[in-house]
Design an enzyme around this catalytic site. Structure first.
Site, PDB file in Angstrom:
ATOM      1  N   GLU A 210       0.815  -1.228   0.000  1.00 55.65           N
ATOM      2  CA  GLU A 210       0.000   0.000   0.000  1.00 55.65           C
ATOM      3  C   GLU A 210       0.846   1.276   0.000  1.00 55.65           C
ATOM      4  OE1 GLU A 210      -2.932  -0.195   3.105  1.00 55.65           O
ATOM      5  OE2 GLU A 210      -4.009  -1.849   2.165  1.00 55.65           O
TER       6      GLU A 210
ATOM      7  N   GLU B  10      -5.576  -8.390  -0.457  1.00 51.00           N
ATOM      8  CA  GLU B  10      -6.279  -8.032   0.774  1.00 51.00           C
ATOM      9  C   GLU B  10      -7.740  -7.811   0.419  1.00 51.00           C
ATOM     10  OE1 GLU B  10      -4.898  -5.100   3.571  1.00 51.00           O
ATOM     11  OE2 GLU B  10      -2.780  -5.495   3.088  1.00 51.00           O
TER      12      GLU B  10
END
Length: 498
Positions: free
Chosen positions: A173, A292
């Protein structure tokens, strides 16, 4: 009663299911590691400190790959802190989650655990506060046989044979301002390309996952993917997607319609990948790693009350209800519909932290979301058929949403066909029909249904079987046509064999 139809053709194949689409995730976060998969003081643990009761439940899920060690955690992690003699490992502050990391569980313990859990590693490298040299060193430590500093260090630590990890994440991320070492798209694209190039110089056999956007709703979505791929296309194999959904407004129809948004998210990222492929005049496809995904919102309020700088707190411990299980089933169906490009997916996470499995000092139990994951993982192996559905729709904040999410999986070796279906109507049953005359001789082998009159029903340690799948006989084949009754608010597995 609503009526719906599925249309399939055994020659219209989307793709073979990559088993890694049923992956999961263990991060150094909350009680995922300490008190989850690893608890030396527990009566349930083996001689290495691994919870055997948890391992049994994980084995039933048949999880082929587990992402580790993060997540946000990896962007501040020094992997060297978690190897070697345990009494020499440093206690460190983890700024990602504001806790103390003891480093009593690290890379080698994780690799030992993967063998006992019958899974493989998906290892992430720190491209937040570290960089290219560190990425090179950890691949050398894990994958070279010996004769170099880091491979010999692994041997010194008691691991003569290389871990031979084939799947690696280039950070986590990195578009997010919450991330340690957060970068702009050009900055990340360059370091991902260079780290990937050097890592593959050490071991050309590895596969690499670059960070896509951390969610569909972040402002830089789209431009981030285009820029990163423009820099790193030739070095990487997969681009990641992350997405969590919640029902904070207690609007269940809208909550279940998140599969519409997820479908659009996947399609959008595929389009960007293919646009960069065209610009670069390349032949290879960049496939997707949805590494995710889950429902996550129940624990937000309690997590704001956590004390800073403690060890392994009860953090992100969502207690999942029945409606969460319906959305998890729908999300898995959505990814299977894109099996031609979604090759890896990781339910985040596996134990205690937004997880299908919960533990205490007295046992382990299955949350509601355990069951759709288990059933789809077990029976969703084979070839995804292009599945068209004709079903009523309803209005949602994501646009028109079908009351039916469904996909068909064909297993030619076993002469089997499996239909996964979610009826999102909260009050009405649905009559499902599907022409199976191409599948001569196929009859219903089993019809499983997960349903409950209470959308908010949960499984607990004291009452672990409140929401469980049951067998029913509401599906049959007559003259080559499948007729099935899908009760309101329900997930179905219809297995047919010849």
């Amino acid at each position: 009663m609503k009526k719906s139809n599925l249309f399939i053709d055994k020659h219209f194949k989307v793709a073979e299911v990559d088993k890694r689409i049923y992956g999961s995730f263990i991060e150094h976060l909350g009680r995922a590691v300490y008190g989850g998969i690893y608890q030396p003081e527990s009566a349930f643990s083996d001689e290495q400190g691994f919870r055997t009761d948890v391992a049994k439940l994980i084995t039933r899920l048949d999880v082929p790959v587990v992402r580790y060690p993060g997540g946000n955690f990896v962007s501040g992690y020094h992997w060297e802190d978690g190897v070697g003699p345990k009494d020499e490992r440093p206690r460190k502050t983890d700024l990602a989650w504001n806790v103390i990391e003891t480093n009593q569980f690290g890379l080698n313990e994780f690799m030992d655990w993967t063998k006992k859990a019958n899974t493989e590693a998906m290892m992430a490298v720190n491209l937040g506060t570290r960089g290219v040299d560190d990425a090179k060193n950890i691949v050398e430590y894990c994958n070279l046989k010996g004769g170099t500093y880091y491979s010999d260090l692994r041997k010194k630590h008691g691991y003569q044979n290389p871990h031979d990890i084939k799947l690696w994440c280039l950070g986590n991320e990195m578009d997010g301002p919450w991330q340690m070492g957060h970068k702009t798209a050009p900055e990340y694209g360059r370091i991902a390309a260079e780290a990937g190039r050097i890592m593959k110089m050490v071991d050309p056999s590895i596969e690499l996952v670059a960070c896509g956007s951390s969610s569909l709703t972040i402002d830089t979505f789209g431009t981030w993917e285009d820029t990163v791929l423009s820099e790193a296309y030739d070095m990487i194999d997969y681009l990641s997607l992350h997405q969590y959904y919640g029902n904070q407004d207690n609007n269940t129809p809208d909550f279940l319609a998140n599969t519409v948004a997820m479908d659009e998210f996947i399609s959008s990222v595929v389009s960007i990948c293919d646009a960069v492929k065209a610009k670069k005049r390349r032949h290879k496809n960049i496939n997707l790693s949805f590494d995710e995904w889950n429902v996550w919102y129940h624990s937000h309020e309690q997590d704001q009350k956590l004390e800073r700088w403690c060890e392994a707190p009860h953090q992100l411990e969502d207690i999942y209800n029945f409606e969460d299980a319906l959305l998890v089933a729908g999300m898995m169906i959505t990814m299977l519909m894109h099996a031609d490009r979604v090759k890896i997916a990781c339910l985040a996470q596996l134990v205690n932290v937004i997880a299908p499995i919960m533990t205490s000092d007295t046992g382990a139990w299955k949350q509601t979301i355990y069951y759709p994951f288990e059933l789809i993982s077990r029976y969703g192996r084979g070839t995804v058929l292009g599945t068209l559905s004709d079903a009523p729709c309803y209005e949602s904040s994501h646009g028109d949403a079908s009351y039916l999410d469904a996909v068909c999986i064909m297993d030619e070796e076993q002469s089997a066909l499996t239909i996964f279906a979610v009826n999102k109507d909260l009050t009405d049953s649905m009559e499902l029909s599907c022409d199976l005359r191409q599948f001569e001789g196929y009859q219903v082998k089993e019809h499983l249904v997960l349903t409950n009159p209470d959308l908010k029903a949960v499984n607990t340690e004291e009452h672990p079987d409140c929401v469980v799948p049951v067998k029913t006989q509401n599906a049959k084949v007559t003259d080559g046509i499948l007729h099935a009754l899908l009760c309101d608010k329900s997930f179905h597995v219809i297995r047919l064999e010849r």
